[in-house]
Write a protein that holds these residues in place. Structure first.
Motif, PDB file in Angstrom:
ATOM      1  N   GLY A   1       6.482  22.045  14.926  1.00  0.00           N
ATOM      2  CA  GLY A   1       5.499  21.881  15.994  1.00  0.00           C
ATOM      3  C   GLY A   1       5.089  20.424  16.167  1.00  0.00           C
ATOM      4  O   GLY A   1       4.927  19.942  17.298  1.00  0.00           O
ATOM      5  N   LYS A   2       4.946  19.708  15.075  1.00  0.00           N
ATOM      6  CA  LYS A   2       4.581  18.290  15.149  1.00  0.00           C
ATOM      7  C   LYS A   2       5.725  17.460  15.725  1.00  0.00           C
ATOM      8  O   LYS A   2       5.501  16.537  16.512  1.00  0.00           O
ATOM      9  N   ILE A   3       6.959  17.783  15.351  1.00  0.00           N
ATOM     10  CA  ILE A   3       8.109  17.062  15.889  1.00  0.00           C
ATOM     11  C   ILE A   3       8.236  17.307  17.386  1.00  0.00           C
ATOM     12  O   ILE A   3       8.485  16.383  18.168  1.00  0.00           O
ATOM     13  N   LEU A   4       8.039  18.552  17.812  1.00  0.00           N
ATOM     14  CA  LEU A   4       8.079  18.873  19.240  1.00  0.00           C
ATOM     15  C   LEU A   4       6.966  18.140  19.985  1.00  0.00           C
ATOM     16  O   LEU A   4       7.188  17.607  21.079  1.00  0.00           O
ATOM     17  N   LEU A   5       5.777  18.068  19.375  1.00  0.00           N
ATOM     18  CA  LEU A   5       4.663  17.353  20.004  1.00  0.00           C
ATOM     19  C   LEU A   5       5.001  15.873  20.163  1.00  0.00           C
ATOM     20  O   LEU A   5       4.701  15.273  21.203  1.00  0.00           O
ATOM     21  N   ARG A   6       5.649  15.276  19.190  1.00  0.00           N
ATOM     22  CA  ARG A   6       6.064  13.869  19.311  1.00  0.00           C
ATOM     23  C   ARG A   6       6.967  13.672  20.525  1.00  0.00           C
ATOM     24  O   ARG A   6       6.790  12.732  21.295  1.00  0.00           O
ATOM     25  N   LYS A   7       7.944  14.555  20.661  1.00  0.00           N
ATOM     26  CA  LYS A   7       8.880  14.434  21.791  1.00  0.00           C
ATOM     27  C   LYS A   7       8.150  14.601  23.125  1.00  0.00           C
ATOM     28  O   LYS A   7       8.407  13.863  24.079  1.00  0.00           O
ATOM     29  N   GLU A   8       7.229  15.556  23.175  1.00  0.00           N
ATOM     30  CA  GLU A   8       6.477  15.775  24.415  1.00  0.00           C
ATOM     31  C   GLU A   8       5.590  14.572  24.741  1.00  0.00           C
ATOM     32  O   GLU A   8       5.454  14.199  25.906  1.00  0.00           O
ATOM     33  N   ILE A   9       5.016  13.961  23.729  1.00  0.00           N
ATOM     34  CA  ILE A   9       4.166  12.785  23.951  1.00  0.00           C
ATOM     35  C   ILE A   9       5.003  11.625  24.479  1.00  0.00           C
ATOM     36  O   ILE A   9       4.589  10.926  25.409  1.00  0.00           O
ATOM     37  N   VAL A  10       6.195  11.416  23.916  1.00  0.00           N
ATOM     38  CA  VAL A  10       7.071  10.346  24.401  1.00  0.00           C
ATOM     39  C   VAL A  10       7.406  10.580  25.868  1.00  0.00           C
ATOM     40  O   VAL A  10       7.341   9.654  26.694  1.00  0.00           O
ATOM     41  N   ASP A  11       7.742  11.833  26.215  1.00  0.00           N
ATOM     42  CA  ASP A  11       8.058  12.151  27.617  1.00  0.00           C
ATOM     43  C   ASP A  11       6.862  11.889  28.525  1.00  0.00           C
ATOM     44  O   ASP A  11       7.007  11.289  29.595  1.00  0.00           O
TER      45      ASP A  11
ATOM     46  N   ILE B   1       3.829   5.749  32.566  1.00  0.00           N
ATOM     47  CA  ILE B   1       4.050   4.333  32.869  1.00  0.00           C
ATOM     48  C   ILE B   1       5.150   4.139  33.901  1.00  0.00           C
ATOM     49  O   ILE B   1       5.325   3.038  34.412  1.00  0.00           O
ATOM     50  N   GLY B   2       5.882   5.211  34.226  1.00  0.00           N
ATOM     51  CA  GLY B   2       6.889   5.136  35.281  1.00  0.00           C
ATOM     52  C   GLY B   2       8.210   4.548  34.832  1.00  0.00           C
ATOM     53  O   GLY B   2       9.090   4.330  35.660  1.00  0.00           O
ATOM     54  N   GLN B   3       8.383   4.277  33.567  1.00  0.00           N
ATOM     55  CA  GLN B   3       9.623   3.721  33.032  1.00  0.00           C
ATOM     56  C   GLN B   3       9.880   4.318  31.659  1.00  0.00           C
ATOM     57  O   GLN B   3       8.945   4.711  30.969  1.00  0.00           O
ATOM     58  N   ALA B   4      11.125   4.350  31.250  1.00  0.00           N
ATOM     59  CA  ALA B   4      11.485   4.868  29.929  1.00  0.00           C
ATOM     60  C   ALA B   4      11.422   3.737  28.902  1.00  0.00           C
ATOM     61  O   ALA B   4      12.440   3.289  28.380  1.00  0.00           O
ATOM     62  N   LYS B   5      10.226   3.263  28.611  1.00  0.00           N
ATOM     63  CA  LYS B   5      10.049   2.140  27.689  1.00  0.00           C
ATOM     64  C   LYS B   5       9.476   2.566  26.346  1.00  0.00           C
ATOM     65  O   LYS B   5       9.410   1.765  25.432  1.00  0.00           O
ATOM     66  N   VAL B   6       9.039   3.814  26.214  1.00  0.00           N
ATOM     67  CA  VAL B   6       8.497   4.304  24.943  1.00  0.00           C
ATOM     68  C   VAL B   6       9.656   4.904  24.144  1.00  0.00           C
ATOM     69  O   VAL B   6      10.321   5.833  24.599  1.00  0.00           O
ATOM     70  N   ALA B   7       9.906   4.335  22.963  1.00  0.00           N
ATOM     71  CA  ALA B   7      11.012   4.805  22.132  1.00  0.00           C
ATOM     72  C   ALA B   7      10.566   5.912  21.183  1.00  0.00           C
ATOM     73  O   ALA B   7      11.202   6.956  21.097  1.00  0.00           O
ATOM     74  N   ARG B   8       9.476   5.675  20.468  1.00  0.00           N
ATOM     75  CA  ARG B   8       8.992   6.641  19.469  1.00  0.00           C
ATOM     76  C   ARG B   8       7.477   6.640  19.442  1.00  0.00           C
ATOM     77  O   ARG B   8       6.842   5.683  19.853  1.00  0.00           O
ATOM     78  N   VAL B   9       6.951   7.715  18.863  1.00  0.00           N
ATOM     79  CA  VAL B   9       5.513   7.835  18.643  1.00  0.00           C
ATOM     80  C   VAL B   9       5.320   8.199  17.181  1.00  0.00           C
ATOM     81  O   VAL B   9       6.023   9.039  16.638  1.00  0.00           O
ATOM     82  N   TYR B  10       4.366   7.539  16.548  1.00  0.00           N
ATOM     83  CA  TYR B  10       4.039   7.815  15.144  1.00  0.00           C
ATOM     84  C   TYR B  10       2.609   8.307  15.057  1.00  0.00           C
ATOM     85  O   TYR B  10       1.717   7.736  15.662  1.00  0.00           O
ATOM     86  N   PHE B  11       2.391   9.369  14.269  1.00  0.00           N
ATOM     87  CA  PHE B  11       1.045   9.861  14.024  1.00  0.00           C
ATOM     88  C   PHE B  11       0.464   9.055  12.869  1.00  0.00           C
ATOM     89  O   PHE B  11       0.990   9.080  11.769  1.00  0.00           O
ATOM     90  N   THR B  12      -0.618   8.349  13.109  1.00  0.00           N
ATOM     91  CA  THR B  12      -1.289   7.625  12.024  1.00  0.00           C
ATOM     92  C   THR B  12      -2.493   8.395  11.507  1.00  0.00           C
ATOM     93  O   THR B  12      -2.997   8.081  10.440  1.00  0.00           O
ATOM     94  N   ASP B  13      -2.965   9.360  12.286  1.00  0.00           N
ATOM     95  CA  ASP B  13      -4.056  10.233  11.858  1.00  0.00           C
ATOM     96  C   ASP B  13      -3.890  11.552  12.602  1.00  0.00           C
ATOM     97  O   ASP B  13      -3.691  11.556  13.817  1.00  0.00           O
ATOM     98  N   PHE B  14      -3.930  12.678  11.886  1.00  0.00           N
ATOM     99  CA  PHE B  14      -3.703  13.975  12.493  1.00  0.00           C
ATOM    100  C   PHE B  14      -4.579  14.979  11.766  1.00  0.00           C
ATOM    101  O   PHE B  14      -4.284  15.363  10.634  1.00  0.00           O
ATOM    102  N   VAL B  15      -5.685  15.382  12.398  1.00  0.00           N
ATOM    103  CA  VAL B  15      -6.651  16.281  11.754  1.00  0.00           C
ATOM    104  C   VAL B  15      -6.954  17.436  12.681  1.00  0.00           C
ATOM    105  O   VAL B  15      -7.329  17.233  13.834  1.00  0.00           O
ATOM    106  N   ILE B  16      -6.807  18.650  12.175  1.00  0.00           N
ATOM    107  CA  ILE B  16      -7.211  19.859  12.894  1.00  0.00           C
ATOM    108  C   ILE B  16      -8.405  20.418  12.158  1.00  0.00           C
ATOM    109  O   ILE B  16      -8.382  20.632  10.957  1.00  0.00           O
ATOM    110  N   GLN B  17      -9.480  20.661  12.902  1.00  0.00           N
ATOM    111  CA  GLN B  17     -10.697  21.167  12.276  1.00  0.00           C
ATOM    112  C   GLN B  17     -11.234  22.345  13.038  1.00  0.00           C
ATOM    113  O   GLN B  17     -11.150  22.421  14.221  1.00  0.00           O
TER     114      GLN B  17
END
Length: 190
Positions: free
Chosen positions: A158-168, A174-190
């Motif tokens: 689920g987290k990997i799929l969320l990364r891909k969706e965020i990149v898309d 931004i209107g261009q394919a300039k985002v290569a990757r996204v990294y989670f630096t903090d991920f908290v579900i409460q």
């Protein structure tokens, strides 16, 4: 008949011995507890005021480096590329940009759950595109994140799929394919 008077005296000795052993054990446990408290829970103060100042300056410097503006990071990246030199310019320079924290309500039907997420975005182009389209990016990510449930995000897939969706979504915003990757630096579900 001589045996009868010795039995109560022997009971007194064994009772006294039990109390001595009990007191010794309590002292050992108390000493061990005190040692553990001092060793694990009490912070050791710096030895001198000079060391305290150095430690505070180091923490401030670290905080400044983490919150440096994108222009400074871009300038730092430019110096590193000049030193690499051996790649022949085939790789596009990548820039890492930290986004502010997002806090959203999750779409759990039976409970009020929240997601706090902090992202770092790896750009293959100009990182100023993120700053220029900040409102679009926040809107796109808030809309995406608020459709997720805690069950969707609890698994690695689920987290990997969320990364891909965020990149898309970021590339759409931004209107261009300039985002290569996204990294989670903090991920908290409460």
């Amino acid at each position: 008949m001589a045996d009868a008077p010795e039995a109560p005296e022997e009971k007194k000795k064994s009772g006294f011995l039990k109390y001595v052993i009990l007191v010794v054990l309590l002292l050992l446990l108390g000493g061990g507890g005190f040692f553990a408290y001092q060793y694990f829970f009490v912070a050791k103060p710096p030895a001198t005021a000079e060391q305290a100042k150095e430690q505070a300056q180091a923490e401030e410097k670290k905080a400044e480096e983490q919150h440096a503006p994108a222009e400074e990071k871009k300038a730092e990246g430019g110096h590193g590329e000049a030193q690499k030199g051996g790649h022949g310019g085939k790789e596009a320079p990548s820039n890492l940009v930290a986004l502010p924290a997002f806090v959203v309500n999750l779409a759990d039907p039976n409970a009020r759950r929240y997601l706090k997420i902090v992202l770092s975005v790896e750009m293959t182009g100009n990182p100023e595109l993120l700053e220029a389209n900040q409102a679009k990016i926040r809107d796109a990510l808030l809309m995406l994140l608020s459709t997720k449930t805690s069950q969707d995000l609890s698994t690695l897939e689920g987290k990997i799929l969320l990364r891909k969706e965020i990149v898309d979504r970021l590339n759409q915003a931004i209107g261009q394919a300039k985002v290569a990757r996204v990294y989670f630096t903090d991920f908290v579900i409460q």
